[in-house]
Write a protein that holds these residues in place. Structure first.
Motif, short mmCIF file in Angstrom:
data_model
loop_
_atom_site.label_atom_id
_atom_site.label_comp_id
_atom_site.label_asym_id
_atom_site.label_seq_id
_atom_site.Cartn_x
_atom_site.Cartn_y
_atom_site.Cartn_z
N SER A 28 -10.00 -19.28 2.83
CA SER A 28 -9.30 -18.00 2.91
C SER A 28 -9.62 -17.29 4.22
N ARG A 29 -10.78 -17.60 4.80
CA ARG A 29 -11.10 -16.97 6.08
C ARG A 29 -10.25 -17.54 7.20
N PRO A 32 -5.95 -15.98 6.95
CA PRO A 32 -5.78 -14.68 6.31
C PRO A 32 -4.30 -14.35 6.12
N VAL A 38 0.81 -8.36 5.67
CA VAL A 38 -0.22 -7.51 5.07
C VAL A 38 -0.74 -8.17 3.82
N SER A 39 -2.06 -8.33 3.72
CA SER A 39 -2.57 -8.92 2.50
C SER A 39 -3.72 -8.13 1.92
N ILE A 41 -6.91 -8.83 -0.94
CA ILE A 41 -7.55 -9.99 -1.53
C ILE A 41 -7.69 -9.71 -3.00
N PHE A 251 -3.05 1.22 -2.17
CA PHE A 251 -1.77 0.68 -1.69
C PHE A 251 -0.58 1.38 -2.32
N LYS A 277 -23.27 -3.61 -7.76
CA LYS A 277 -22.49 -3.75 -6.53
C LYS A 277 -23.17 -4.72 -5.57
N ASP A 278 -24.50 -4.69 -5.54
CA ASP A 278 -25.23 -5.65 -4.70
C ASP A 278 -25.00 -7.07 -5.19
N ARG A 281 -21.54 -8.43 -4.33
CA ARG A 281 -21.37 -8.87 -2.95
C ARG A 281 -21.79 -10.33 -2.78
N THR B 60 -24.47 -3.24 7.47
CA THR B 60 -23.09 -3.30 7.03
C THR B 60 -22.79 -2.12 6.10
N VAL B 61 -21.55 -2.05 5.57
CA VAL B 61 -21.25 -0.93 4.69
C VAL B 61 -22.00 -1.10 3.38
N PRO B 63 -22.62 -1.64 -0.40
CA PRO B 63 -21.81 -2.34 -1.40
C PRO B 63 -21.03 -1.33 -2.23
N LEU B 66 -14.96 -0.23 0.17
CA LEU B 66 -13.87 -1.16 0.46
C LEU B 66 -13.47 -0.98 1.92
N LEU B 68 -10.59 -2.04 4.82
CA LEU B 68 -9.31 -2.68 5.12
C LEU B 68 -9.04 -2.56 6.61
N ASP B 71 -4.62 -2.76 6.74
CA ASP B 71 -4.25 -2.97 5.34
C ASP B 71 -4.58 -4.35 4.81
N CYS B 72 -5.54 -5.01 5.44
CA CYS B 72 -5.96 -6.32 4.95
C CYS B 72 -7.46 -6.24 4.64
N ASP B 73 -7.83 -6.71 3.46
CA ASP B 73 -9.23 -6.72 3.05
C ASP B 73 -10.07 -7.43 4.11
N GLU B 75 -12.71 -8.90 3.88
CA GLU B 75 -13.33 -10.14 3.42
C GLU B 75 -12.46 -11.34 3.81
N LEU B 76 -11.21 -11.07 4.12
CA LEU B 76 -10.31 -12.15 4.55
C LEU B 76 -10.39 -12.37 6.05
N GLN B 79 -15.18 -10.01 7.78
CA GLN B 79 -16.09 -8.89 7.63
C GLN B 79 -16.62 -8.37 8.96
#
Lengths: 374, 99
Positions: A28-29, A32, A38-39, A41, A251, A277-278, A281, B60-61, B63, B66, B68, B71-73, B75-76, B79
């Motif tokens: 996926s990296r 993209p 526009v995507s 995830i 969105f 949350k940790d 990740r 980093t930010v 956890p 989010l 973007l 408008d793209c995450d 993580e894609l 980062q």
């Protein structure tokens, strides 16, 4: 849907799964958003869900997955009246939006309502209620607001003035639970739907373990609760990641309120939240796995479980003589706000020891917790 | 480099309650491109006025925030290593507030 995924995951070899996961990430990296500029995830539990989705596809997958959860768990029946617990925050706003959308699209035939609780917190709830009032118009759903002041004779502002910033969340939490039920009774709904998401539930599982609260641990993962009570509650977002909800709200430009409660710092929950949350990740599935662990716990047969009865004072469900709200309210009205906080105080224990009730119960301020019968 | 930065979900409170910032960020000395890692450092120094720990954790930010990019995450897009270009829009949304 998700159920199936999770079971498959459990059968599989952990190492293989990890590899699959890594591969999918790398893939996926490299690419993209292949089809669309526009995507978003979608971080679902399985590697196949890690592929990028375009915005439109993301909406569809998000909404249809919730539809699947509703159908598979039979959360609603045709022609039911359903109240959506609406705080003006992201979860309940997205829930109101998605439920009214699905109701139309799949002909659920539901009568939907927004139900809000006004705790009486100036500079917080008054602002978030403005959001709910806008949602009422935007989504065309009738709104009912019930307030602590009307139900209990106290606002949270007044309570905090009296008891300070310690334990105030206990009061608020206990009162809110009942307030929602009483509001639901006023609306004559068959069910209440709340916006609790997968992250929230994982958090609650951990907290119940940390507190040794086995009764709640076994209850907190159920997608429907209170079926034996007056009004059942359900959580259509049980398997929905918080991240997805926020992304969806962003969105779709949904109008939601995002300020921390001014009295809040519920520190203990905060730690659990950050911890989750940790974990997310490092391994997003952790959230669903914690929920699954909560579901699969077996309670030993000799663990004593509290028996459900009704409160002698107001008739609300309670495992003690008096429900928690009545105990807390009694404390407030008698000027003894510590009543009911902690384990060894309060009228419930007094009763057991056979000590006499003090007669302060009938003070002018005294008002039973709510005025509705069940 | 001209960028548009947007803060939401409560993060705007950390930068004087302003949601949208049009900013000009210089490339780091000797570097050929600007990446997200550089931008985060810049934001922390120049935009965040209070409680930086609500925005960042380590390099980093935090956890639960989010990110973007257009408008793209993120993580894609890699980062911290995401390369930024002129007129990019970067959005930071906290998922940690309220419900």
């Amino acid at each position: 849907m998700l159920r199936v995924f999770r079971n498959e995951g459990r059968k599989g070899n952990d190492r293989v799964r990890k590899l699959k996961w890594k591969k999918a990430r790398r893939r996926s990296r490299r690419r993209p958003g292949p089809a669309c500029a526009v995507s978003a995830i979608r971080k679902g539990p399985l590697s196949k869900d890690l592929k990028p989705y375009s915005r439109e596809c993301f909406y569809e997958v998000f909404e249809e997955e919730i539809h699947q959860v509703i159908v598979e768990n039979q959360l609603f029946k045709p022609r039911e009246r359903v109240a959506i617990g609406a705080s003006g925050g992201k979860d309940s706003t997205v829930l109101a939006y998605v439920l009214s959308e699905l109701n139309r699209r799949h002909n659920y035939g539901l009568d939907l309502f927004l139900l809000s609780v006004d705790e009486g917190i100036t500079g917080y709830r008054d602002d978030s209620l403005e959001t709910v009032k806008r949602n009422e118009i935007q989504y065309g759903l009738p709104l009912k607001i019930v307030s602590y002041k009307d139900l209990y004779g106290w606002t949270m502002d007044e309570i905090v003035k009296m008891i300070g910033l310690k334990n105030n969340c206990t009061f608020c939490g206990v009162f809110r639970r009942q307030a929602l039920d009483r509001g639901a009774a006023l609306l004559k709904v068959d069910k209440v739907a709340t916006g609790h998401n997968a992250d929230d539930i994982a958090e609650t599982v951990l907290l119940n373990i940390l507190r040794g609260d086995i009764a709640r641990l076994s209850r907190c993962t159920s997608i429907v609760t209170g079926e034996d009570g007056p009004i059942p509650r359900c959580k259509p977002f049980k398997y929905t990641y918080e991240k997805e909800i926020v992304m969806y709200a962003y969105f779709k430009r949904l109008d939601y309120f995002s300020t921390e409660c001014i009295y809040s710092p519920n520190a203990y929950r905060g730690f659990a939240r950050e911890f989750i949350k940790d974990l997310e990740r490092i391994r997003p599935r952790a959230i669903l796995d914690i929920i699954q662990s909560g579901e699969d716990f077996r309670i030993s047969t000799f663990t004593k479980m509290p028996e459900q009865g009704t409160c002698e004072r107001c008739g609300y469900i309670s495992s003690q003589k008096w429900c928690k709200a009545c105990v807390l309210l009694e404390g407030l009205n008698r000027g003894l706000p510590k009543l009911g906080i902690g384990r060894s105080r309060g009228p419930n224990n007094d009763h057991k020891k056979g000590t006499k009730e003090t007669n302060g119960a009938k003070s002018i301020e005294s008002k039973q917790c709510g005025t509705l019968d069940f | 480099m001209q960028l548009t930065l947007e803060f939401g979900g409560g993060l705007e409170l950390l930068c004087d309650s302003v949601k949208v910032h049009n900013v000009s960020v210089d490339m780091p000395k000797g570097a050929e491109k600007l990446i997200m890692k550089d931008l985060l450092g810049w934001v922390r120094t120049n935009l965040i006025k209070e409680r930086p720990e609500m925005f960042m954790k380590g390099d980093t930010v935090r956890p639960g925030v989010l990110v973007l990019v257009n408008d793209c995450d993120w993580e894609l897009s890699g980062q911290l290593d995401t390369t930024l270009e002129e007129k990019d829009v970067v959005v930071f949304i906290s998922t940690l507030h309220g419900g």
